[in-house]
Design a protein around this motif. Structure first.
Motif, PDB file in Angstrom:
ATOM      1  N   LEU A 220       0.832  -1.186   0.000  1.00 13.90           N
ATOM      2  CA  LEU A 220       0.000   0.000   0.000  1.00 13.90           C
ATOM      3  C   LEU A 220       0.874   1.246   0.000  1.00 13.90           C
ATOM      4  O   LEU A 220       2.032   1.216   0.454  1.00 13.90           O
ATOM      5  CB  LEU A 220      -0.908   0.003   1.230  1.00 13.90           C
ATOM      6  N   ARG A 234      -8.734  -4.799   6.150  1.00 12.08           N
ATOM      7  CA  ARG A 234      -9.128  -4.148   4.890  1.00 12.08           C
ATOM      8  C   ARG A 234      -7.959  -4.104   3.923  1.00 12.08           C
ATOM      9  O   ARG A 234      -8.111  -4.382   2.723  1.00 12.08           O
ATOM     10  CB  ARG A 234      -9.644  -2.729   5.162  1.00 12.08           C
ATOM     11  N   TYR A 238      -7.536  -6.045   0.179  1.00  7.18           N
ATOM     12  CA  TYR A 238      -7.130  -5.294  -1.017  1.00  7.18           C
ATOM     13  C   TYR A 238      -5.877  -5.916  -1.628  1.00  7.18           C
ATOM     14  O   TYR A 238      -5.796  -6.098  -2.854  1.00  7.18           O
ATOM     15  CB  TYR A 238      -6.873  -3.834  -0.639  1.00  7.18           C
ATOM     16  N   THR A 242      -5.422  -7.702  -5.359  1.00 11.84           N
ATOM     17  CA  THR A 242      -4.449  -7.111  -6.271  1.00 11.84           C
ATOM     18  C   THR A 242      -3.425  -8.133  -6.762  1.00 11.84           C
ATOM     19  O   THR A 242      -3.162  -8.238  -7.958  1.00 11.84           O
ATOM     20  CB  THR A 242      -3.732  -5.936  -5.587  1.00 11.84           C
ATOM     21  N   HIS A 268     -14.293  -8.228  -0.036  1.00 14.09           N
ATOM     22  CA  HIS A 268     -14.328  -7.280  -1.151  1.00 14.09           C
ATOM     23  C   HIS A 268     -15.205  -7.862  -2.248  1.00 14.09           C
ATOM     24  O   HIS A 268     -15.015  -9.012  -2.659  1.00 14.09           O
ATOM     25  CB  HIS A 268     -12.914  -7.028  -1.702  1.00 14.09           C
TER      26      HIS A 268
END
Length: 396
Positions: A220, A234, A238, A242, A268
């Motif tokens: 990130l 979270r 992600y 990805t 998600h």
């Protein structure tokens, strides 16, 4: 009620309150039940709530108890009291007489669904809620019902341990600890229930060693606060989407208060019906449970063709959410303990992960396992120490 019977109040929703009865209800308990119903029905009426009696834990019910229930509900103007989960013996007692103020429902979930349908069909200040809104509310009620009992047990422990004035004071203490250490309320409640009782007035875990913070590389742009559980999960979801080029993802964590069942903690691109179905996974055929049981990654290349999943509610929910392929990787510590499962989904059937993607997902799962172990031994224990200190002050 008899000495072996009990009643627990579960305020699970804005539209309903659940009274959970358990044990054997004989004629000596009819008067007590009548007084409880008088109190609860009056309160529910003032607040515009429906009353639900969950009798799934009741082994025996006398005709006197049934008659008391009838007398208190026969003339209700707000709709019948919903009684859920009756075993065959209790159901036989309840159906042996006409009970116009009682509506029997097979399960608590169906009773809560009936509450939502009645609210949607009845007079409202605006337009009636569409079916999808009703379904979403039912999912929310079920989620609250799953945790209310655990929080109630934790309240009772704190109430007795620190000599608090009542359940509200115990809840306030629990909520204060949750907010002070940013630990979800149900996570802290589970820790209160499962942790050994403190032996010293000053500290809950005297002499415990504080472990260094784990390092999480979640690809990130900014740093992730490893003490913030929601932020970590979270970010991990992600990262899973990805690195695997997935269409959806989810993370389940093990719950040691439920024999290491898997609890959905982050997701998600998965719809509410799927999340409700997979909120608590106690075993196969769910792919995440297969990976947990096998101790290694499991791929189902086509859910529609899988003999165990195709006709199962989990499989139907997966397909309805738009997923045909699922890959699950267990979060295993260096000691071999499974702390949860990371699952990724694709809309098209087929095993799509290459070796590089599988290796990155394995590394992510291992990092999350190490983080979860650290979090439970550091952040959660810090929150318990805080509860002990604050509770001791209130007792003093």
């Amino acid at each position: 009620m008899t000495a072996g019977a009990s009643l627990t109040v579960l305020p699970v929703a804005d539209r309903a309150v659940v009274l959970r009865l358990s044990g054997a209800l004989d004629r000596y308990g009819a008067g007590m039940l009548g007084r409880e119903l008088d109190l609860r029905l009056a309160r529910a009426d003032r607040r515009g709530l429906r009353l639900v009696l969950d009798v799934s834990g009741v082994s025996r019910m006398s005709t006197e108890v049934r008659d008391t229930l009838d007398a208190r509900t026969r003339h209700l103007g707000t709709g019948p009291v919903l009684v859920s989960g009756a075993c065959p013996e209790v159901r036989a007692v309840l159906t042996a007489a006409e009970l116009p103020g009682v509506l029997l429902c097979p399960t608590l979930e169906e009773a809560l669904a009936a509450v939502c349908r009645a609210a949607a069909d009845g007079p409202r200040t605006g337009a009636a809620a569409p079916p999808e809104d009703v379904r979403s509310e039912v999912f929310g009620l079920r989620a609250k019902a799953r945790t209310s009992g655990l929080i109630g047990i934790a309240q009772g422990i704190l109430l007795a341990r620190y000599g608090l004035l009542g359940p509200q004071e115990a809840f306030d203490l629990l909520r204060d600890g949750s907010q002070h250490h940013n630990v979800p309320l149900r996570v802290l409640a589970a820790a209160v229930v499962s942790a050994p009782a403190p032996h010293a007035p000053g500290e809950w875990f005297p002499g415990r060693r504080h472990l260094p913070r784990p390092v999480l590389d979640l690809a990130l742009p900014g740093p992730v606060d490893v003490r913030d559980r929601r932020q970590v999960l979270r970010a991990a979801v992600y990262a899973a989407v990805t690195v695997t080029d997935a269409d959806a993802a989810e993370i389940h964590l093990t719950d040691h208060t439920r024999e290491e069942a898997l609890v959905l903690e982050a997701h998600h691109a998965l719809d509410a019906a799927y999340r409700d179905c997979l909120a608590l996974v106690c075993g196969p055929p769910a792919v995440c449970a297969r990976a947990q049981a096998a101790g290694k990654p499991v791929t189902v290349a086509d859910v529609a063709a899988d003999p165990e999943l195709a006709g199962h509610p989990v499989g139907r929910a997966t397909l309805a959410a738009g997923s045909r392929a699922v890959h699950s990787t267990p979060m295993t510590t260096s000691e071999g303990d499974c702390k949860g499962v990371v699952s990724v989904h694709r809309a098209e059937p087929g095993a799509w992960l290459d070796r590089g993607q599988e290796a990155v997902l394995d590394e992510l799962a291992a990092d999350l396992a190490a983080w979860r172990s650290w979090y439970r031994r550091t952040v959660v224990l810090d929150a318990l120490e805080y509860l002990h200190a604050q509770g001791g002050r209130q007792r003093g």
